[in-house]
Write a protein that holds these residues in place. Structure first.
Motif, PDB file in Angstrom:
ATOM      1  N   SER A 100       1.155  -2.070  44.034  1.00  0.00           N
ATOM      2  CA  SER A 100       0.033  -1.143  43.910  1.00  0.00           C
ATOM      3  C   SER A 100      -1.116  -1.646  44.777  1.00  0.00           C
ATOM      4  CB  SER A 100      -0.415  -1.010  42.452  1.00  0.00           C
ATOM      5  OG  SER A 100      -1.530  -0.130  42.348  1.00  0.00           O
ATOM      6  N   LEU A 111      10.613  -7.351  40.313  1.00  0.00           N
ATOM      7  CA  LEU A 111      11.357  -6.808  39.183  1.00  0.00           C
ATOM      8  C   LEU A 111      12.605  -7.610  38.865  1.00  0.00           C
ATOM      9  CD1 LEU A 111      10.995  -3.001  39.914  1.00  0.00           C
ATOM     10  CD2 LEU A 111       9.453  -4.544  38.704  1.00  0.00           C
ATOM     11  N   ALA A 121       0.722   3.479  44.418  1.00  0.00           N
ATOM     12  CA  ALA A 121       1.675   2.594  43.749  1.00  0.00           C
ATOM     13  C   ALA A 121       3.090   3.056  44.033  1.00  0.00           C
ATOM     14  CB  ALA A 121       1.414   2.586  42.240  1.00  0.00           C
ATOM     15  N   HIS A 122       3.972   2.094  44.297  1.00  0.00           N
ATOM     16  CA  HIS A 122       5.345   2.442  44.701  1.00  0.00           C
ATOM     17  C   HIS A 122       6.325   1.381  44.220  1.00  0.00           C
ATOM     18  CE1 HIS A 122       4.237   5.719  47.415  1.00  0.00           C
ATOM     19  NE2 HIS A 122       3.214   4.963  47.765  1.00  0.00           N
ATOM     20  N   LEU A 123       7.599   1.800  44.156  1.00  0.00           N
ATOM     21  CA  LEU A 123       8.719   0.864  44.042  1.00  0.00           C
ATOM     22  C   LEU A 123       9.207   0.584  45.449  1.00  0.00           C
ATOM     23  CD1 LEU A 123      10.804   2.214  41.038  1.00  0.00           C
ATOM     24  CD2 LEU A 123       9.498   0.103  41.117  1.00  0.00           C
ATOM     25  N   ALA A 145       7.437  -3.805  42.308  1.00  0.00           N
ATOM     26  CA  ALA A 145       6.454  -2.748  42.085  1.00  0.00           C
ATOM     27  C   ALA A 145       5.172  -3.191  42.788  1.00  0.00           C
ATOM     28  CB  ALA A 145       6.209  -2.531  40.607  1.00  0.00           C
ATOM     29  N   ILE A 168       6.631   0.485  35.055  1.00  0.00           N
ATOM     30  CA  ILE A 168       5.942  -0.699  35.554  1.00  0.00           C
ATOM     31  C   ILE A 168       4.999  -0.352  36.701  1.00  0.00           C
ATOM     32  CG2 ILE A 168       7.723  -1.290  37.218  1.00  0.00           C
ATOM     33  CD1 ILE A 168       5.622  -3.721  35.114  1.00  0.00           C
ATOM     34  N   VAL A 169       5.332   0.733  37.465  1.00  0.00           N
ATOM     35  CA  VAL A 169       4.483   1.117  38.601  1.00  0.00           C
ATOM     36  C   VAL A 169       3.125   1.592  38.101  1.00  0.00           C
ATOM     37  CG1 VAL A 169       4.270   2.664  40.572  1.00  0.00           C
ATOM     38  CG2 VAL A 169       6.493   1.680  39.984  1.00  0.00           C
ATOM     39  N   SER A 191      13.630   3.391  45.944  1.00  0.00           N
ATOM     40  CA  SER A 191      12.216   3.356  46.320  1.00  0.00           C
ATOM     41  C   SER A 191      11.653   4.765  46.360  1.00  0.00           C
ATOM     42  CB  SER A 191      12.043   2.680  47.683  1.00  0.00           C
ATOM     43  OG  SER A 191      12.489   3.537  48.707  1.00  0.00           O
ATOM     44  N   ASP A 192      10.327   4.858  46.429  1.00  0.00           N
ATOM     45  CA  ASP A 192       9.682   6.178  46.472  1.00  0.00           C
ATOM     46  C   ASP A 192       9.950   6.892  47.786  1.00  0.00           C
ATOM     47  OD1 ASP A 192       8.724   5.618  43.994  1.00  0.00           O
ATOM     48  OD2 ASP A 192       6.759   4.944  44.659  1.00  0.00           O
ATOM     49  N   ARG A 211      10.464   2.520  35.694  1.00  0.00           N
ATOM     50  CA  ARG A 211       9.516   3.485  36.255  1.00  0.00           C
ATOM     51  C   ARG A 211       8.098   3.262  35.707  1.00  0.00           C
ATOM     52  NH1 ARG A 211      11.443   5.133  40.899  1.00  0.00           N
ATOM     53  NH2 ARG A 211      13.693   5.481  40.698  1.00  0.00           N
TER      54      ARG A 211
END
Length: 763
Positions: free
Chosen positions: A193, A220, A180-182, A191, A64-65, A256-257, A62
Motif C-alpha cells: 500500500s 504473505l 493498495a495491491h497484491l 500486500a 490484508i490489502v 495480482s490486481d 483479500r
C-alpha cells in the motif's frame, strides 16, 4: 401330454435364467446404493469442510490489502509527520519511532519506506529496524506505476464518512489517498500500500504535489501464514509459486490486481467425512462380503445348471451383434457408416419439431492425398483410424460421429443451445487435427475443413440439411482451409452466383471480350524513376460492371479456367515488355496454375512466341505454392529460372516464411505484404517486422519490394530502411497501356499529369 411336458422343460431354464441375474442385480444394487450413500455423505462432509477453509483463506488474503491501508492511515493522515518530514536535517529517530518501527511492532509490516515528492527514498525500515534508504531500489521498479497512480490522484475533500470512495483507480478515504495491491515482490507474494502523508487538520498546510508517500509491504509468506494457519485452524499452510501439491492437498490461487498469477497457498484440508469412513468402512466392507458370499452359495447351483445354455445364447447373440455392427459401421474405424448416420440424422431432425436444435458437421481432411502419395495407403489408413479416435474423444454420448468414406467424416450434434456450442466443438476439432499423426514411423501433418448446417434453420429434410452443410464446407475450403463455416442463406445465393460467374467467365475467355490487363508501376526505393510494372487482370462485365480478381479468380481456380486466364495475362505482359524493354513486368501466378502439368514449358513457349526476353519477366508466387510442395515445385522453379525468368515471393511474412524456403528455392525477390506497410507508424511490431524483412533481403542479396505504399511517412521509412522498390497508390493505381504510355512520356502535358496519381518526384 408329452408336448406339455416338453413345453414346461423349455420354460423352466428360461425362467431360471431370468431369475438369476435379477436376484444378483437386486443384491448388488442394494449393496451399491448403501455404499453410494455412505460415500456421498463422506464426500459432502469433506467438501463442506474444504469449502469453508477455502473461503476463510481467500477472505483473509483479500482482506490484508484493505487492512494494510487502514493501518497506514493511522500515521499517514497526521499533522506531525508532515512537519517532521519537511525539517532539515531529517529526524530519522522520530520517524522510525512513530512510523517505521512503530508500524512493524504494532501491525507487523515487514518493510516501510518514505519517499519524497520526487519518489526518492528518504527513510527505510526492514523487519522493524532502519536501513539505508537505497534499500527501496530492490522493489522500486515493481511499484513505479502504483506510485504514479497515487501521485496523479486529485486531493479529495475532507469526508465526514470513513467509507472509501473510488476516484478512477485511486482509492480515497477521508483525507487519505492510497493505492493498495497484491503483488509479487522479489519473488515473494506481498500486500503493498502506498499512501500520501497529509495533514489531519487545516492547521498544517501541504503544497499539492509536494506530499511524501508512505509505502508499506506485508509479505504473505512466513509470519503471515503462521498467523493465518493458527487463526483458521489450517494444517500445513504454505506458499507455492508453482502450485505443486500432494494428492490430498488443496490450494487457493493468488492473483495480482494486474491479473498475473503470483502463486498458490497450499494446505492439507480437514476431512471429517473421511475420518468417519475410516472407522465404519472396515465393518461395512466385512458385512458386504458376507452377504455376497451367502448369495453366491445360494445361486451357485443354478448358475452351473444354466452355464451350457447361456454359452449357446452368448454365441448366438455375438453373431447377431457382429452382423448388425458390420451392416451399420465402417470396417476401418468401427464408426457408424452412412446408413447408420442417415438414420441417426433422421431421428435427430424429427426432434426439432419439439424445439430441439441439431447441427450437422461435414468434415474433409486437407492434405490427406499428400500423406497417401508420400507414405502409402497403409499410412493413410492408420491416420484415419487415429483421427477417428481423436474425434470420438471430443464428442458427447448423445452425438454421432460417422465416416462417410475416404477422408470424409460427419457429425450429428444434438441438444445444442446455439452457435456457441458448435463453435466450441469446431475449435476443439481443429486443434486436435493440427497435432502431428504418428504413422509407420513418420509424423504426418494434415488439416481439416468443416461445414456446418443448423436445423431447423437450414430445414428439417436430411438431404437438404446435408446439402447446405456441404455448401458451408465448400466455403471453408475456398477461404483457406483449416477452418469452419456455418451455412447462411447468402452462401446458397453465392453458389448460384458462382455458377453464373463460371458460365459467363467461360464465355469471356471464348470470345476474348471483357478480360483486360492493367499495370501498376513500381518505383525504385532510392527515388529513381519507374523500374517495373505489375500485371493485374480485370474483368469488365457487360452487365455487372468492373469485377475485381478476388471475385472471379477463386471460381477460375476451382473450375480449371485459371490456366487460360494466366496465359492471357502472360501474353499481354510479354507484349508490354516488348513495348518498354527497359522495365521488368511482374506476373502473378495462381498456386493451381503453377501446379498444372507442363506449366513451366507453357510459360517458356509463350515468351518465345512473343519474342520476349524472359529476363524482363518476373513471376510472383505465394508461400502456399512452396508449402504444398509435392516434389514438383523445385523442378518447376528451376526450369523457369534456367530459362531466365525472375522469381518473386509475394506476400512475404504472412504465411510460413522461413529461411529454408529462400535457400531451397533460390528466389530473386521478396515482396513485403501491404498489411505490414499499412501498419507502419501505428504498430511497433509492424515497424520491426518490415525492418527485419528488409535486412534479411539485403543479407541474402535479394531485391525487396514494399506493396501498398500510400503515405509520405511510409515512403520515408521504407526508403531510409533501404527498401529497393516501392509500389502503391502513392505512386499510381493500376493503369491501362495508354495511361502507362502517358506516364512514361518524358515530357507529359499538364492535363496528362493531372489525370494520373503518380507522384511527380518519382518520374
Amino acid at each position: 401330454m408329452r408336448k406339455e411336458a416338453s413345453s414346461k422343460n423349455r420354460v423352466g431354464p428360461h425362467v431360471s435364467s431370468r431369475a438369476l441375474p435379477l436376484i444378483a442385480l437386486t443384491t448388488l444394487a442394494a449393496l451399491g446404493l448403501a455404499a453410494l450413500a455412505i460415500f456421498w455423505a463422506v464426500r459432502q462432509s469433506d467438501s463442506a469442510a474444504i469449502e469453508r477453509q477455502l473461503q476463510m483463506t481467500e477472505r483473509s488474503i483479500r482482506g490484508i490489502v484493505r487492512e494494510l491501508s487502514l493501518q497506514q492511515e493511522v500515521v499517514a493522515v497526521w499533522d506531525d509527520p508532515v512537519l517532521q518530514l519537511n525539517k532539515t536535517p531529517l529526524d530519522t529517530q522520530w520517524i522510525d519511532e512513530n512510523l517505521g518501527s512503530w508500524l512493524t511492532r504494532t501491525y507487523g509490516h515487514d518493510q516501510v519506506y518514505i519517499l519524497n515528492a520526487q519518489d526518492e527514498p528518504v527513510f527505510a525500515a526492514v523487519d522493524g529496524a532502519p536501513v539505508e534508504p537505497q534499500a527501496f531500489g530492490q522493489i522500486q521498479r515493481d511499484l513505479e506505476s502504483h506510485l504514479s497512480e497515487v501521485r496523479a490522484a486529485p486531493r479529495p475533500p475532507a469526508r465526514t464518512s470513513p467509507e472509501p470512495a473510488a476516484d478512477g483507480k485511486h482509492l480515497t478515504s477521508g483525507r487519505a489517498v492510497y493505492d493498495a495491491h497484491l503483488l509479487k515482490l522479489i519473488g515473494r507474494p506481498a500486500a503493498v500500500s502506498a499512501m500520501r502523508i497529509v495533514p489531519h487538520s487545516d492547521a498544517v498546510t501541504q503544497e499539492p504535489g509536494s506530499e511524501f508517500v508512505l509505502v508499506s509491504v506485508r509479505f504473505l509468506d512466513g509470519a503471515f501464514l503462521r498467523q493465518l494457519s493458527e487463526k483458521n485452524l489450517i494444517e500445513g499452510l504454505r506458499f507455492s509459486s508453482t502450485g505443486d501439491k500432494a494428492g490430498d492437498e488443496v490450494s487457493v490461487p493468488l492473483t495480482s490486481d494486474t491479473g498475473s498469477r503470483i502463486g498458490y497457498f497450499v494446505w492439507k484440508p480437514e476431512t471429517p467425512g473421511t475420518k468417519i469412513l475410516g472407522i465404519i468402512g472396515p465393518a461395512g466392507a466385512l458385512l458386504g462380503v458376507l452377504i455376497l458370499v451367502l448369495m453366491g452359495l445360494l445361486l451357485g447351483w443354478l448358475a452351473r445348471a444354466m452355464s451350457a445354455l447361456q454359452s449357446m445364447v452368448v454365441e448366438l447373440r455375438a453373431s447377431e451383434a457382429q452382423a448388425q455392427h458390420l451392416a451399420f459401421h465402417d470396417v476401418l474405424t468401427s464408426l457408424p457408416n452412412r446408413a447408420l448416420f442417415d438414420d441417426r440424422l433422421d431421428q435427430a431432425l424429427a426432434r426439432t419439431q419439439r424445439g430441439e436444435k441439431v447441427s450437422v458437421l461435414m468434415l474433409d481432411l486437407d492434405r490427406f492425398k499428400h500423406v497417401n502419395d508420400t507414405l502409402g495407403h497403409h499410412a493413410g489408413d492408420g491416420l484415419i483410424r487415429e483421427l477417428a479416435g481423436r474425434l470420438s474423444k471430443l464428442l458427447r454420448s448423445s452425438d454421432t460421429l460417422a465416416r462417410l468414406g475416404g477422408d470424409e467424416f460427419a457429425i450429428v450434434q444434438t441438444g445444442i443451445a446455439g452457435e456457441g456450442d458448435i463453435e466450441a466443438l469446431c475449435t476443439r476439432i481443429l486443434a486436435a487435427v493440427r497435432e502431428p499423426f504418428d504413422v509407420l514411423g513418420h509424423q504426418a501433418f494434415v488439416g481439416v475443413s468443416i461445414g456446418i448446417a443448423l436445423a431447423p434453420e437450414a430445414g428439417t429434410d436430411r438431404v437438404e440439411v446435408m446439402r447446405k452443410a456441404d455448401i458451408a464446407l465448400y466455403r471453408a475450403k475456398a477461404e483457406g482451409r483449416g477452418c469452419y463455416r456455418i451455412f447462411t442463406a447468402a452462401m446458397d445465393e453465392t453458389v448460384k452466383v458462382r455458377g453464373a460467374i463460371e458460365e459467363e467467365l467461360r464465355e469471356a475467355l471464348a470470345t476474348g471480350v471483357g478480360l483486360e490487363v492493367a499495370y501498376q508501376p513500381q518505383v525504385a526505393g532510392a527515388g529513381k524513376p519507374i523500374v517495373g510494372l505489375e500485371a493485374l487482370v480485370r474483368w469488365r462485365h457487360p452487365g455487372r460492371g468492373m469485377i475485381l480478381p478476388d471475385q472471379f479468380i477463386p471460381v477460375a481456380e476451382q473450375t480449371g479456367l485459371i490456366a487460360q486466364i494466366g496465359e492471357l495475362v502472360m501474353r499481354d505482359a510479354c507484349s508490354t515488355s516488348r513495348q518498354w524493354p527497359n522495365l521488368f513486368i511482374s506476373v502473378n501466378l495462381s498456386p493451381v496454375q503453377f501446379r498444372g502439368e507442363g506449366f513451366a514449358e507453357r510459360m517458356i513457349q509463350i515468351a518465345r512466341e512473343n519474342g520476349t526476353d524472359p529476363r524482363k519477366i518476373e513471376l510472383e508466387i505465394t508461400e502456399g505454392v512452396l508449402l504444398d510442395d509435392e516434389g514438383q515445385t523445385a523442378q518447376t522453379l528451376k526450369a523457369l529460372r534456367e530459362a531466365g525468368f525472375r522469381i518473386a515471393l509475394d506476400d512475404f511474412g504472412t504465411g510460413y516464411s522461413s529461411l529454408g524456403y529462400l535457400h531451397r528455392y533460390e528466389v530473386d525477390k521478396i515482396k513485403i505484404d501491404r498489411s505490414f506497410v499499412n501498419s507502419l507508424g501505428k504498430e511497433d511490431s509492424a515497424t520491426a517486422i518490415v525492418s527485419a524483412i528488409i535486412a534479411l533481403g539485403q543479407a541474402m542479396k535479394l531485391t525487396v519490394t514494399a506493396e501498398g505504399v500510400e503515405t509520405q511517412e511510409q515512403e520515408r521509412f521504407l526508403r531510409s530502411a533501404g527498401c529497393d522498390e516501392l509500389q502503391g497508390y502513392r505512386y499510381s493505381k493500376a493503369l491501362d497501356r495508354e495511361q502507362v504510355a502517358r506516364l512514361l512520356d518524358p515530357t507529359p502535358r499538364l492535363e496528362q499529369r493531372s489525370a494520373l496519381t503518380i507522384a511527380p518526384s518519382t518520374i
